[in-house]
Scaffold this active site. Structure first.
Site, PDB file in Angstrom:
ATOM      1  N   PRO A  97       0.836  -1.215   0.000  1.00  0.00           N
ATOM      2  CA  PRO A  97       0.000   0.000   0.000  1.00  0.00           C
ATOM      3  C   PRO A  97       0.874   1.270   0.000  1.00  0.00           C
ATOM      4  CG  PRO A  97      -0.648  -1.510   1.785  1.00  0.00           C
ATOM      5  CD  PRO A  97       0.591  -2.083   1.160  1.00  0.00           C
ATOM      6  N   GLY A 101       3.407   3.780   5.372  1.00  0.00           N
ATOM      7  CA  GLY A 101       4.438   3.446   6.355  1.00  0.00           C
ATOM      8  C   GLY A 101       5.091   2.110   6.096  1.00  0.00           C
ATOM      9  N   GLY A 103       6.974   1.480   3.350  1.00  0.00           N
ATOM     10  CA  GLY A 103       8.164   1.641   2.513  1.00  0.00           C
ATOM     11  C   GLY A 103       7.931   1.357   1.045  1.00  0.00           C
ATOM     12  N   SER A 104       6.732   1.652   0.540  1.00  0.00           N
ATOM     13  CA  SER A 104       6.459   1.311  -0.857  1.00  0.00           C
ATOM     14  C   SER A 104       7.402   2.059  -1.811  1.00  0.00           C
ATOM     15  CB  SER A 104       4.992   1.558  -1.203  1.00  0.00           C
ATOM     16  OG  SER A 104       4.804   2.762  -1.851  1.00  0.00           O
ATOM     17  N   ALA A 106      10.489   3.146  -1.279  1.00  0.00           N
ATOM     18  CA  ALA A 106      11.843   2.579  -1.220  1.00  0.00           C
ATOM     19  C   ALA A 106      11.884   1.221  -1.911  1.00  0.00           C
ATOM     20  CB  ALA A 106      12.292   2.445   0.238  1.00  0.00           C
ATOM     21  N   ASP A 148      14.567   3.553   5.694  1.00  0.00           N
ATOM     22  CA  ASP A 148      13.715   2.785   4.770  1.00  0.00           C
ATOM     23  C   ASP A 148      14.535   2.145   3.662  1.00  0.00           C
ATOM     24  OD1 ASP A 148      11.623   3.824   6.230  1.00  0.00           O
ATOM     25  OD2 ASP A 148      10.437   4.397   4.478  1.00  0.00           O
TER      26      ASP A 148
HETATM   27  O1  PMV Z   1       8.490   6.309   5.449  1.00  0.00           O
HETATM   28  P1  PMV Z   1       7.713   6.045   6.672  1.00  0.00           P
HETATM   29  O2  PMV Z   1       6.337   6.581   6.688  1.00  0.00           O
HETATM   30  O3  PMV Z   1       7.777   4.608   7.093  1.00  0.00           O
HETATM   31  O4  PMV Z   1       8.418   6.838   7.893  1.00  0.00           O
HETATM   32  C1  PMV Z   1       9.765   6.835   8.055  1.00  0.00           C
HETATM   33  C2  PMV Z   1      10.130   6.924   9.478  1.00  0.00           C
HETATM   34  C3  PMV Z   1      10.471   8.286  10.050  1.00  0.00           C
HETATM   35  O5  PMV Z   1      11.341   8.015  11.150  1.00  0.00           O
HETATM   36  C4  PMV Z   1       9.206   8.951  10.569  1.00  0.00           C
HETATM   37  C5  PMV Z   1      11.142   9.218   9.056  1.00  0.00           C
HETATM   38  C6  PMV Z   1      12.533   8.789   8.666  1.00  0.00           C
HETATM   39  O6  PMV Z   1      13.024   9.316   7.656  1.00  0.00           O
HETATM   40  O7  PMV Z   1      13.164   7.965   9.363  1.00  0.00           O
END
Ligand code: PMV
Length: 332
Positions: A97, A101, A103-104, A106, A148
């Site tokens: 999704p 959160g 990591g789609s 990356a 990520d």
């Molecule tokens: O990309 P996300 O939504 O999984 O968030 C990354 C995690 C954070 O610590 C909030 C940001 C980061 O760059 O590490």
């Protein structure tokens, strides 16, 4: 030029998100069975780069959209391997999704870099793949910590911590010209002493990472001592989770995840939808539960005893989760 296909996993941050931006450690896990895939095939002579990404908004040519993040990443990769003038058809797909959160971005980027380098008969080191994807994330997501792209490229549980020169982190008073230089991060494998069963609930609320990250930054700048203390508390939890993971003691990890969630709510990145799913998971017997990733939407995770997994998954569905996944992190 040969045809090549490559994939990359989704990821979850187990603990330490947000504080990781400010130099504290975090632990991230790959989700090997939820993946993004890139396929590269020779294109028509003179056609340049063509992208087809049915799950991600259609099809485009490099010449028409050179600023598209995936166009830029493809070109940066081809330049790095000395193969910029190619006629290629690149097909991207993903079961992850978007903006949740997991990591789609990356994972899609990593699959793209891997497939392009394989198609050109060039093997890139894990660190080179991670660096190309980091550069792309940095342009589009503000100030990512790099966790990520690192966990996705390494595809194993990692401990991740940023470092700066002079043994110090940039403080709230640092301007770019006075901030200490960035050093390579600490990336260490995390030992998993006993299998971990996780249930993941997606709120269905899409939230761009840079928004909560930007809000935390504003709050940190407004009140550095309070936020530094909260980040320290988060870092201490991550160290305790690492010890409990190595000892194979999931029951000790649950309360640490709950405490991590309490601090994330305190720094202002939870949401009613996340709290609703977290409460449902705890009521159904989860050992601990927290949001995962940037917050304000996206996913939460619950650590469960294996026999509670169906009940917790059902409770999340009943509480309105848009998707429910489960995974077992194996010993290693
Ligand atoms: O990309 P996300 O939504 O999984 O968030 C990354 C995690 C954070 O610590 C909030 C940001 C980061 O760059 O590490």
């Amino acid at each position: 030029m040969i045809e090549a296909t490559a994939s990359a996993p989704a990821k979850l941050i187990l603990c330490g998100e947000h504080a990781v931006v400010y130099g504290r450690p975090a632990i991230a896990l790959p989700l090997g069975d939820v993946r993004a895939t890139a396929q590269v095939a020779p294109g028509a002579p003179g056609a340049g780069l063509w992208f087809a990404a049915p799950d991600l908004g259609g099809a485009w040519g490099y010449d028409a959209e050179p600023d598209n993040p995936l166009s830029e990443l493809a070109m940066a990769t081809l330049r790095q391997i000395g193969a910029a003038d190619q006629d290629l058809t690149i097909t991207l797909s993903s079961a992850i999704p978007i903006a949740s959160g997991m990591g789609s971005g990356a994972a899609i980027g990593t699959a793209l870099v891997r497939a392009l380098s394989a198609a050109c008969g060039h093997s890139l080191a894990v660190e080179q793949v991670a660096a190309l994807v980091y550069e792309s994330e940095r342009r589009y997501h503000g100030t990512p910590s790099g966790i990520d792209n690192t966990v996705v490229a390494h595809e194993r549980a990692i401990w991740y911590q940023r470092r700066w020169a002079e043994g110090r982190r940039p403080g709230a008073a640092d301007r770019p010209e006075t901030a200490p230089a960035v050093l390579p991060p600490i990336i260490e494998p995390v030992t998993i002493g006993a299998p971990l069963t996780l249930v993941i609930g997606d709120t269905g609320v899409r939230s761009a990472t840079r928004l909560p990250v930007g809000r935390v930054r504003e709050r940190w700048l407004a009140d550095p001592p309070t936020y530094e203390a909260r980040f320290d508390a988060l870092g201490a939890i991550v160290a305790q989770v690492r010890a409990a993971l190595a000892a194979g003691d999931p029951a000790a990890i649950g309360p640490l995840l709950d405490e991590n969630q309490r601090l994330l709510a305190e720094i202002g990145v939870s949401s009613p939808e996340l709290e609703n799913l977290i409460a449902a998971a705890r009521s159904a017997g989860a050992l601990g539960a927290k949001l995962s990733g940037a917050g304000w939407g996206g996913v939460m995770l619950a650590l469960v005893a294996p026999e509670r997994q169906p009940a917790v998954a059902e409770a999340l569905r009943e509480a309105g989760a848009a998707h429910v996944l489960h995974t077992t992190i194996t010993v290693g």
